[in-house]
Scaffold this active site. Structure first.
Site, PDB file in Angstrom:
ATOM      1  CG  ASN A 166      -0.034   0.058   2.554  1.00 23.29           C
ATOM      2  OD1 ASN A 166      -0.020  -0.780   3.165  1.00 23.29           O
ATOM      3  ND2 ASN A 166       0.285   1.224   2.830  1.00 23.29           N
TER       4      ASN A 166
ATOM      5  CE  LYS B 101      -1.106   2.420   8.073  1.00 16.68           C
ATOM      6  NZ  LYS B 101      -0.289   1.514   8.570  1.00 16.68           N
TER       7      LYS B 101
ATOM      8  CE  LYS C 240       0.447   6.476  10.223  1.00 18.77           C
ATOM      9  NZ  LYS C 240       0.540   5.297  11.340  1.00 18.77           N
TER      10      LYS C 240
ATOM     11  CG  ASP D 209      -0.096  -1.953  13.867  1.00 24.12           C
ATOM     12  OD1 ASP D 209       0.018  -1.002  13.142  1.00 24.12           O
ATOM     13  OD2 ASP D 209       1.218  -2.567  14.287  1.00 24.12           O
TER      14      ASP D 209
ATOM     15  CE  LYS E 246       4.135  -0.974  12.874  1.00 26.75           C
ATOM     16  NZ  LYS E 246       2.805  -1.451  12.335  1.00 26.75           N
TER      17      LYS E 246
HETATM   18  O1  LIG Z   1       1.825   0.615   6.888  1.00 27.08           O
HETATM   19  C1  LIG Z   1       2.555   1.241   6.263  1.00 27.08           C
HETATM   20  O2  LIG Z   1       2.032   1.720   5.168  1.00 27.08           O
HETATM   21  C2  LIG Z   1       3.637   1.889   6.748  1.00 27.08           C
HETATM   22  C3  LIG Z   1       4.073   1.662   8.102  1.00 27.08           C
HETATM   23  C4  LIG Z   1       3.119   2.525   9.125  1.00 27.08           C
HETATM   24  O3  LIG Z   1       2.194   3.020   8.726  1.00 27.08           O
HETATM   25  C5  LIG Z   1       3.719   2.619  10.457  1.00 27.08           C
HETATM   26  C6  LIG Z   1       4.679   2.141  10.830  1.00 27.08           C
HETATM   27  C7  LIG Z   1       5.418   2.493  12.369  1.00 27.08           C
HETATM   28  C8  LIG Z   1       4.254   3.118  12.983  1.00 27.08           C
HETATM   29  C9  LIG Z   1       3.095   3.886  12.613  1.00 27.08           C
HETATM   30  O4  LIG Z   1       3.358   4.904  12.581  1.00 27.08           O
HETATM   31  C10 LIG Z   1       2.665   3.101  11.661  1.00 27.08           C
HETATM   32  C11 LIG Z   1       1.686   2.107  11.792  1.00 27.08           C
HETATM   33  O5  LIG Z   1       0.806   2.094  12.944  1.00 27.08           O
HETATM   34  O6  LIG Z   1       1.384   1.012  11.054  1.00 27.08           O
HETATM   35 MG   LIG Z   2      -0.556   0.819  12.379  1.00 26.74          MG
END
Ligand SMILES: O=C(O)CCC(=O)C1=CC=C[C@@H](O)[C@@H]1C(=O)O
Ligand SMILES: [Mg+2]
Length: 386
Positions: A153, A180, A182, A262, A293
């Site tokens: 994504n 994606k 926020k 997550d 992760k």
């Molecule tokens: O999922 C993605 O496209 C990139 C990774 C990502 O969004 C994140 C990485 C690390 C911390 C967070 O801010 C965020 C997440 O929550 O998934």
């Molecule tokens: Mg996340």
């Protein structure tokens, strides 16, 4: 294999512009690059990029731990097997270990407690080395039927609705099928304008996923998803705080879209509850998907175990970066290729967030996908990783 040389190099990744989430703002990331050299001069690469807000150790503890572990590993012989790597990383003393690993943990040289980012770095470097010695891509150590490409994504980082719409159009033009953005940490009306602008910019067929980073209370999450659900959501990551699994379960049951856990996976207790058939959670899968992760779960192998258990409970899984460097993202891509299903895109297209992303490496997304290099190990040469 014999670990003839080891090295630990500090790594700093500056973002082009700060990435704001409901809980944190990231302007730079700091961690370490691990290099392990075997008796034939092959170089295994690993990366630690701690993310304490997701439950990893601190940068200082990570550095001290890796210093101690690499010192214990230097000059040692290790079995040429995944089992030997698991035993080396195991928190249990060799008496419990099953294979021919190396004892690296000792009270004198390393801090106590879980060190997932450090474990991730060492495990990845050892897996890279082992796969090179066997002449296979790393993902073949994880699954015989690993896929050769992974859908990813685009992460939209803009703030205003207009800027988000432009960013979304550009991402779709580059071939991304999943976007994606926020949400949370701002008035719902503002989030609705942002989500609406993206949906109107890209049309109904592009998948849209949100990430609240645990920023809504349970009532706020229900109200937000009732309103944002009208814009056709694929899923929402961590709508409610990580420690309250029952709230996550209740939100999933009312949600117009899949909920993905997550930050909750950063707590061993919550992870155990998520992967148990817990009567408190109605006996069914608590959520529709889990976000893997590797930096938070301590490596690719623990993530694979979580993915298999989640699948048995009817939960999907996908991988995301921890806003980390090329080496960690390469390992995460091999994990994504080995998952039971590739139905959900992975969050690995974060290279463009960084000011000094290496120019030539094989894990750059193209048309919304990352094609895995058909080379032994990670297929990364030291000069590719900066
Ligand atoms: O999922 C993605 O496209 C990139 C990774 C990502 O969004 C994140 C990485 C690390 C911390 C967070 O801010 C965020 C997440 O929550 O998934
Ligand atoms: Mg996340």
């Amino acid at each position: 294999m014999r670990i003839a040389q080891t090295s630990l190099t500090p790594l700093r990744l500056d973002l082009v512009q700060p990435l704001k989430t409901s809980r944190s703002t990231y302007a730079a990331r700091e961690g370490f690059l691990v290099r392990l050299v075997d008796e034939a001069g092959r170089v295994g690469l690993g990366e630690a990029m701690p993310l304490p807000e997701f439950g990893t150790e601190s940068l200082a503890d990570c550095g001290a731990t890796l210093e101690g572990w690499l010192s214990a590993l230097h000059g040692q012989f290790l079995g040429d097997s995944v089992r030997a790597i698991e035993d080396t990383l195991s928190p249990f003393p060799p008496a419990v270990a099953r294979g021919d690993g190396v004892r690296i943990r000792s009270r004198q040289t390393t801090p106590e407690g879980p060190m997932p980012a450090s474990e991730h770095a060492l495990e990845l470097a050892l897996l890279d080395l082992l796969a090179q010695r066997q002449g296979v891509p790393l993902c073949w150590l994880l699954a015989e039927e690993a896929r050769t490409e992974v859908a990813v994504n685009a992460l939209l980082g803009a703030g205003s609705p207009e800027a988000l719409a432009d960013e979304a159009r550009k991402a779709v033009a580059e071939g991304y099928g999943t976007l994606k953005l926020k949400v949370a940490g701002r008035p719902l009306e503002e989030d609705e304008q942002r989500v609406k602008a993206v949906r109107e910019a890209v049309g109904p067929d592009v998948k849209l996923r949100l990430d609240a980073n645990g920023g809504w209370s349970e009532p706020e999450a229900k109200r937000a998803l009732d309103k944002l659900g009208w814009y056709g959501l694929e899923l929402v990551e961590q709508p409610t705080p990580p420690e309250d699994l029952a709230a996550l379960w209740r939100v999933q049951r009312r949600s117009p879209c899949m909920v993905a856990a997550d930050e909750s996976l950063g707590s061993p207790e919550a992870l155990r509850a998520l992967l148990a058939v817990d009567p408190l959670l109605g006996g069914g899968p608590a959520v529709g998907a889990v976000v893997l992760k590797p930096m938070v779960l301590g490596g690719l192998l623990p993530c694979l175990v979580v993915a298999m258990r989640a699948a048995r409970l009817g939960m999907q899984s996908y991988v995301t970066s921890s806003l980390d460097g090329v080496v960690a993202r390469a390992g995460a891509t091999h994990l994504a290729a080995a998952l039971p299903s590739g139905a959900l895109a992975s969050g690995l297209a974060v290279g463009r967030l960084f000011a000094h992303e290496p120019a030539t490496h094989p894990y750059r997304p193209l048309h919304g996908h990352i094609r895995l290099p058909q080379a032994p190990g990670l297929g990364l040469s030291p000069e590719m990783v900066g």
